[in-house]
Design a protein around this motif. Structure first.
Motif, PDB file in Angstrom:
ATOM      1  N   ALA A   1     -15.835  -8.654  11.848  1.00 23.75           N
ATOM      2  CA  ALA A   1     -14.752  -8.314  12.258  1.00 23.75           C
ATOM      3  C   ALA A   1     -13.349  -8.941  11.715  1.00 23.75           C
TER       4      ALA A   1
ATOM      5  N   CYS B   1      -4.799  -4.975  14.795  1.00 24.38           N
ATOM      6  CA  CYS B   1      -5.614  -5.006  13.800  1.00 24.38           C
ATOM      7  C   CYS B   1      -5.431  -3.643  13.021  1.00 24.38           C
ATOM      8  N   ARG B   2      -4.938  -3.851  11.801  1.00 27.45           N
ATOM      9  CA  ARG B   2      -5.132  -2.641  11.008  1.00 27.45           C
ATOM     10  C   ARG B   2      -6.043  -2.219  10.246  1.00 27.45           C
ATOM     11  N   CYS B   3      -7.084  -2.868  10.137  1.00 19.59           N
ATOM     12  CA  CYS B   3      -8.244  -2.734   9.384  1.00 19.59           C
ATOM     13  C   CYS B   3      -9.581  -2.211  10.071  1.00 19.59           C
ATOM     14  N   THR B   4      -9.883  -2.799  11.155  1.00 17.38           N
ATOM     15  CA  THR B   4     -11.229  -2.502  11.538  1.00 17.38           C
ATOM     16  C   THR B   4     -11.259  -1.325  12.593  1.00 17.38           C
TER      17      THR B   4
ATOM     18  N   LEU C   1      -0.198  -5.948   8.279  1.00 19.83           N
ATOM     19  CA  LEU C   1       0.408  -7.018   9.228  1.00 19.83           C
ATOM     20  C   LEU C   1       1.280  -8.313   8.664  1.00 19.83           C
TER      21      LEU C   1
ATOM     22  N   GLN D   1     -11.711  -8.489   8.449  1.00 21.86           N
ATOM     23  CA  GLN D   1     -11.847  -7.563   7.032  1.00 21.86           C
ATOM     24  C   GLN D   1     -10.619  -8.267   6.216  1.00 21.86           C
ATOM     25  N   CYS D   2      -9.393  -7.745   6.216  1.00 18.22           N
ATOM     26  CA  CYS D   2      -8.373  -8.547   5.601  1.00 18.22           C
ATOM     27  C   CYS D   2      -8.281  -9.789   6.143  1.00 18.22           C
ATOM     28  N   GLY D   3      -8.409  -9.963   7.379  1.00 18.61           N
ATOM     29  CA  GLY D   3      -8.580 -11.322   8.135  1.00 18.61           C
ATOM     30  C   GLY D   3      -7.295 -11.804   8.560  1.00 18.61           C
TER      31      GLY D   3
ATOM     32  N   CYS E   1      -5.097 -10.912  10.976  1.00 16.95           N
ATOM     33  CA  CYS E   1      -5.085 -11.032  12.471  1.00 16.95           C
ATOM     34  C   CYS E   1      -6.353 -11.745  12.876  1.00 16.95           C
TER      35      CYS E   1
HETATM   36 FE1  FES Z   1      -7.079  -6.805   8.727  1.00 15.00          FE
HETATM   37 FE2  FES Z   1      -7.316  -7.095  11.206  1.00 15.00          FE
HETATM   38  S1  FES Z   1      -8.786  -7.461   9.590  1.00 15.00           S
HETATM   39  S2  FES Z   1      -5.565  -6.493  10.145  1.00 15.00           S
END
Ligand code: FES
Ligand code: FES
Length: 490
Positions: A97, A137-140, A369, A99-101, A103
């Motif tokens: 959960a 969250c923009r990644c997951t 974000l 990813q870029c982390g 958020c």
């Molecule tokens: Fe990248 Fe949520 S993990 S914005």
């Protein structure tokens, strides 16, 4: 100034600060609790979520003056630590959960707020909770986040243990196709991963903070730039304009010149002095002791313009009577014809089925974000070093070295943890501004966009106007295609 008596992560603290300051800034800048991230800074993304007396609150828009004494505040640092994880953090790692982390701290704090009041939520209730608290969250794609909350809830209800969900190394040691946790997940879920602005807050005291003076018009001649009032503003050390870059004021993309391109990649100045080519173009860089002082001084730089026609779409800029935006370079500067097979006209005429249409795909901001941020300094070997969230480190390296005329070995680019990019972060402009700041002042220089600057002055997925005509034979087999795409990089 006022003293606030608050309980932060179980510790009673007396904090002296401006009542108008936001809780996020006090946590991050004064208390060093940089696990709380600031993304949009305007209450829209939830990255800055904390618990205030058990309620999820976006701390970037929470003024200190609205927080009564003895309030209990819990940040990500108060939820779990790398050697003592909370079940939500463990589940976040296991389910991928983070990813870029960027958020993750906000989501985990928000999930804690939910599970404290509803230990057995449905998946819909979890999703609804995040929606209501504006956790973005923009990644997951959110599935992993809901999975993580559901598992954490089961652990907290005593139905399973942390060990049950922990990753187990396969006996053959092969990781392909497994849920092996990403190596940086532990730091991301505990808020100990330092992203660009967290690192800026930990830079030495002599660091200068830079603010751009962005053009607020889309196309204009610059008649004058007056920095006299801005120079007198508190904390200002230096205002860099094109005059400081004599002989070096070219954003050197010359290595990207291609045979069909009528643009040699040297059409853009680092700082505009004669013309504004697009909304947001930087005209000056203000270097001051704090970001706030730099921004306040940037507001005082006066620019006089002669407005020129603003072309707000590809077709407008490509029209035959449109003036050249970059003098000497045609607006349609790169054409890539792909012609294959027979002439399409006669085939189209005879074909039983022909369809045609015009389509438009709009400009797409990546809406990451973490807004643009980074810093530069001269290291102890005399190397101009830039820390950045760039995805392609070679790009700022070559542009900085060509722009400033430095040998490549005198420039170093280091990648910070990145709060997502999705492609916007190919543009090396901010790294050049940071490098220019250090090159001119000799001091460490940090640059941090606010979300408005992030939106109007970073790269975007380009809009496209497409015309397509397709012919098919009686069996529906495609036999001819005419296809014209206009890509708007303006
Ligand atoms: Fe990248 Fe949520 S993990 S914005
Ligand atoms: Fe606070 Fe976005 S909601 S940073």
């Amino acid at each position: 100034m006022r003293v606030f008596r608050l309980n932060i992560n179980g510790i009673k603290r007396n904090i002296v600060c401006d009542p108008e300051e936001t809780l996020a800034n006090v946590l991050r800048n004064q208390l060093g609790l940089t696990g709380t991230k600031v993304g949009c800074g305007t209450g829209q993304c939830g990255a800055c979520s904390v618990l205030i007396d058990g309620k999820v609150v976006r701390s970037c828009v929470k003024k200190m003056k609205s927080i009564p004494d003895n309030t209990e505040i819990v940040t990500i640092e108060g939820i779990g630590t790398p050697d003592n994880l909370h079940p939500i953090q463990q589940a976040w790692i296991v389910h991928g959960a983070a990813q870029c982390g960027f958020c993750s701290p906000g989501f985990i704090v928000s999930a804690k707020g939910l599970l404290d009041q509803n230990p057995n939520p449905t998946r819909e209730e979890v999703r609804d909770w995040f929606q209501r608290h504006r956790n973005a969250c923009r990644c997951t794609g959110y599935v992993q986040l809901v999975d993580a909350v559901m598992d954490a809830a089961r652990i907290l209800r005593g139905e399973i243990t942390m060990e049950d969900i922990a990753f187990k190394m396969p006996e053959d040691g092969r990781l392909l196709g497994t849920k092996y946790p990403r190596p940086d997940a532990l730091a991301k879920v505990t808020g100990t991963c330092d992203y660009g602005h967290d690192l800026v807050l930990k830079l030495p005291e002599n660091t200068l903070h830079m603010a751009m003076v962005n053009a607020k018009v889309s196309h204009a001649n610059i008649l004058s730039v007056d920095i006299s009032e801005a120079e007198k503003m508190p904390g200002v050390h230096k205002i860099i304009t094109a005059a400081d870059l004599e002989g070096k004021n070219v954003m050197a993309f010359s290595f990207m010149a291609m045979p069909n391109n009528k643009n040699d990649g040297r059409d853009r100045p680092v700082l505009c002095d004669k013309k504004v080519f697009q909304y947001g173009d930087p005209i000056a860089l203000v270097c001051a002791d704090t970001e706030e002082q730099a921004r306040a001084a940037a507001e005082k730089v006066k620019v006089e313009y002669e407005l020129l026609p603003a072309y707000m779409s590809g077709p407008e800029a490509a029209a035959p009577d449109a003036m050249e935006i970059h003098p000497g370079v045609p607006n349609v500067h790169f054409e890539l014809p792909v012609i294959k097979g027979e002439e399409t006209g006669p085939i189209m005429e005879k074909a039983p089925y022909v369809v045609e249409g015009e389509f438009y795909v709009q400009r797409q901001p990546h809406l990451i974000l973490e807004p643009e941020v980074g810093f530069a300094y001269i290291d102890d070997e005399g190397v101009l070093t830039v820390h950045t969230k760039s995805l392609v480190l070679a790009l700022p390296h070559i542009v900085i070295s060509l722009t400033l005329g430095l040998p490549p070995e005198k420039v170093r680019i280091i990648m910070n943890p990145v709060g997502a990019s999705f492609g916007y972060k190919l543009t090396p402009n901010p790294e050049v501004y940071m490098a220019v700041g250090t090159y001119i002042t000799g001091r460490p220089v940090a640059l941090h966009y606010d979300y408005a600057q992030q939106t109007y002055y970073t790269g975007k997925r380009a809009p496209m106007n497409t015309y397509a005509k397709l012919a098919a034979d009686k069996d529906g087999k495609l036999i001819a295609l005419e296809h014209d795409v206009l890509i708007d990089h303006g």
